[in-house]
Design an enzyme around this catalytic site. Structure first.
Site, mmCIF file in Angstrom:
data_model
loop_
_atom_site.group_PDB
_atom_site.id
_atom_site.type_symbol
_atom_site.label_atom_id
_atom_site.label_comp_id
_atom_site.label_asym_id
_atom_site.label_seq_id
_atom_site.Cartn_x
_atom_site.Cartn_y
_atom_site.Cartn_z
ATOM 1 C CE1 TYR A 80 -66.227 -26.192 18.216
ATOM 2 C CE2 TYR A 80 -66.875 -23.950 18.757
ATOM 3 C CZ TYR A 80 -65.967 -24.838 18.209
ATOM 4 O OH TYR A 80 -64.806 -24.370 17.665
ATOM 5 C CG HIS B 222 -57.206 -24.048 12.996
ATOM 6 N ND1 HIS B 222 -57.965 -25.029 12.391
ATOM 7 C CD2 HIS B 222 -58.085 -23.111 13.448
ATOM 8 C CE1 HIS B 222 -59.248 -24.703 12.479
ATOM 9 N NE2 HIS B 222 -59.336 -23.544 13.111
ATOM 10 C CG ASP C 15 -62.983 -23.451 12.896
ATOM 11 O OD1 ASP C 15 -62.234 -24.356 13.298
ATOM 12 O OD2 ASP C 15 -63.899 -22.980 13.583
#
Length: 565
Positions: free
Chosen positions: A474, A532, A337
């Protein structure tokens, strides 16, 4: 057996968890040109005063045992007129043959499965004190055994050896069980007889599958025909924790296990170093020094509140300082990730510090000058959640309101049993519906990826850090893109691995399609039935891919590859 349920499964080492001494002797006899059973006859002739008995009870070390045994072989040859090969020498051949002894993966896996099902597992072995030049191999085996088994009882430490009943009595006291609560496996029948007389249930091991079938029938635990074995996981209290001060407002927490070439594991969102709990022991057992980082802003890894401190450029600078302060010249970086994005950037910007690099789910995408990255991202519906994360405080409020709910909704597998009834989590349309979890249950069902103790550890970590730091990763879209553009034209030239997961709804395998254009030494791995959170959904499959690749990358290094648990 009596009505008592077995609590302990006791394994012999040589012949069950390792190749048998008898098999090794036969190999050695062929190597030096001796008749079959020659060594066994010499051992029997020596009796309780012979070097093997003295070695097994710790009176002499292995070096002396081999030297004395060689003398006994010569005396036996002369007494019984059995010719020895010219220039007969046992020491070098003995040590070399013993070094070929390999751990039995089927029995080790069975032991781990029994442990997961509530049994205690222990080792009872006749062995010697290894003081030879190859003693590190024995050290590795016993380090591995003590890490996983509840007790390791060695004859050479006690001055007792099988089949003396006193060693079995000692084992029962150490394990605090009655004989009726023990199942004992050995490949020598004479060693089983005293245990049987005491009341233990015994299994004579001649062939792995039949012995495991008996063990399966006795314990009720499925040991054969497992579709996929769940590797052993480390626990927070069983690993070494460390802290490195990067700068006055930044400190990185990490856990460490093993020795050898360094592997740095970098997790993603919303995770923890604990996301690698199935990989840490397996990689350590394969001969690596594993460092699982708690990434900046997560849990005990302290970072400032400033958004720009979490740009990829700053994160990578922090990692270089971490390597410097740990005196690590080079490491292999493996990331998932956001950790995947970071390790690709480490390989691109700091290749001199990167031995090799692996991305789990996260593909490498080079930045291109003149591209409006924000507009490109906004045009992809599944990335809408990242724009929802941009406004300070908004996503924090939603994610921190009920941390247990947050983790149970987000960290789920792709399996049917983990599907939430009704609407499922969607990363598209988040801003329009006013939140990531709008319309989802207030009390979601448990996630198979987060057993209660694991969930509670994650919760404790997020109670310490909150979500500000993790969400700041982010909030550097343009900074990260601009930094990437500064490396335009450069390729990632270190050995690399890309592992894709067939059911990851956000980081889809197709996104990695053209990576070979930018990474000449790229190896690929793929796990189709996986979502994921690859490290915890399909840990055995991932471990196999990682270890095979790492062994190839480090093929000139001295690795312990006997146990891939």
């Amino acid at each position: 057996m009596t009505g008592k349920r077995p609590l302990v499964v006791l394994f012999d080492l040589g012949g069950v968890l390792l190749s048998s001494t008898q098999t090794l002797f036969r190999t050695l006899e062929k190597t030096v040109g001796l008749p079959g059973d020659f060594f066994q006859k010499v051992i029997q002739h020596g009796g309780s005063d012979g070097p093997f008995s003295k070695g097994m009870t710790g009176q002499i070390g292995l070096s002396q045992l081999v030297a004395d045994f060689e003398d006994d072989c010569k005396k036996f040859s002369s007494t019984f007129n059995i010719p020895l090969p010219e220039n007969f020498s046992l020491s070098e051949n003995f040590v070399r043959t013993m070094a070929k002894s390999d751990l039995s993966v089927p029995f080790l896996k069975a032991a781990m499965l029994l442990k997961k099902n509530g049994f205690r597992i222990a080792v009872l072995t006749n062995n010697w004190i290894d003081d030879t030049p190859s003693r590190h191999q024995t050290g590795f085996v016993f380090c591995l055994l003590r890490k996983y088994f509840d007790k390791v009882i060695e004859s050479c430490r006690l001055g007792l050896q099988k089949p003396d009943p006193k060693i079995y009595e000692y084992a029962l006291r150490e394990l605090n069980v009655t004989p009726e609560e023990v199942i004992y496996l050995d490949d020598i029948g004479a060693y089983l007889k005293p245990a049987q007389k005491m009341g233990m249930t015994t299994i004579l091991v001649k062939e792995a599958d039949s012995a495991l079938k008996q063990l399966q029938d006795l314990t009720g635990v499925q040991l054969l025909d497992q579709e996929e074995y769940l590797p052993s996981a480390c626990e927070p209290q069983d690993v070494a924790h460390g802290y490195v001060k990067i700068k006055p407002d930044t400190e990185l927490h990490f856990v460490e296990m093993g020795s050898g070439p360094v592997i740095c594991l970098c997790h993603g969102f919303p995770e923890s170093w604990f996301s690698w709990r199935f990989q840490i022991p397996a990689l350590a057992d394969a001969g690596f020094r594993v460092i699982a980082l708690q990434m900046k802003g997560y849990g005990d890894s302290v970072g400032p509140p400033d958004t720009e401190a979490y740009s990829q450029e700053e994160i990578c600078k922090d990692l270089v300082i971490f390597l410097d302060k740990m005196s690590i010249v080079q490491a292999t970086f493996i990331g998932h990730d956001w950790g995947g994005a970071t390790v690709w950037n480490m390989a691109l910007f700091y290749p001199e510090r990167v031995k090799a690099v692996a991305g789990i789910n996260t593909p490498y995408t080079p930045s291109k000058a003149g591209v409006d990255f924000v507009k490109t991202m906004e045009a992809i519906p599944i990335f809408d959640y990242q724009f929802y994360f941009q406004e300070l405080g908004v996503a924090e409020a939603e994610l921190e309101k009920d941390i247990i709910r947050t983790l149970k909704i987000v960290i789920r597998s792709s399996r049917k049993e983990d599907k939430i009834e009704g609407p499922s989590l969607s990363t598209a349309g988040v801003r329009k519906r006013g939140g990531l979890f709008v319309g989802l249950p207030e009390d979601p069902p448990p996630s198979s990826l987060l057993p209660e103790p694991v969930l509670q550890y994650y919760v404790q970590q997020y109670q310490k850090s909150g979500f500000r730091g993790p969400l700041n990763w982010y909030r550097n879209m343009e900074r990260n893109w601009s930094w990437g553009v500064s490396a335009k034209g450069r390729k990632i030239t270190v050995p690399a691995l890309m592992v894709t997961a067939g059911k990851d709804k956000v980081l889809r395998p197709g996104m990695s399609k053209h990576m070979e254009n930018w990474i000449p030494q790229l190896t690929r791995g793929h796990i189709e039935d996986c979502g994921h959170f690859t490290q915890i959904e399909r840990p055995a499959a991932l471990n196999k891919i990682l270890i095979e690749w790492l062994e190839d990358v480090h093929k000139n290094a001295s690795l312990q590859t006997t146990a891939k648990l």
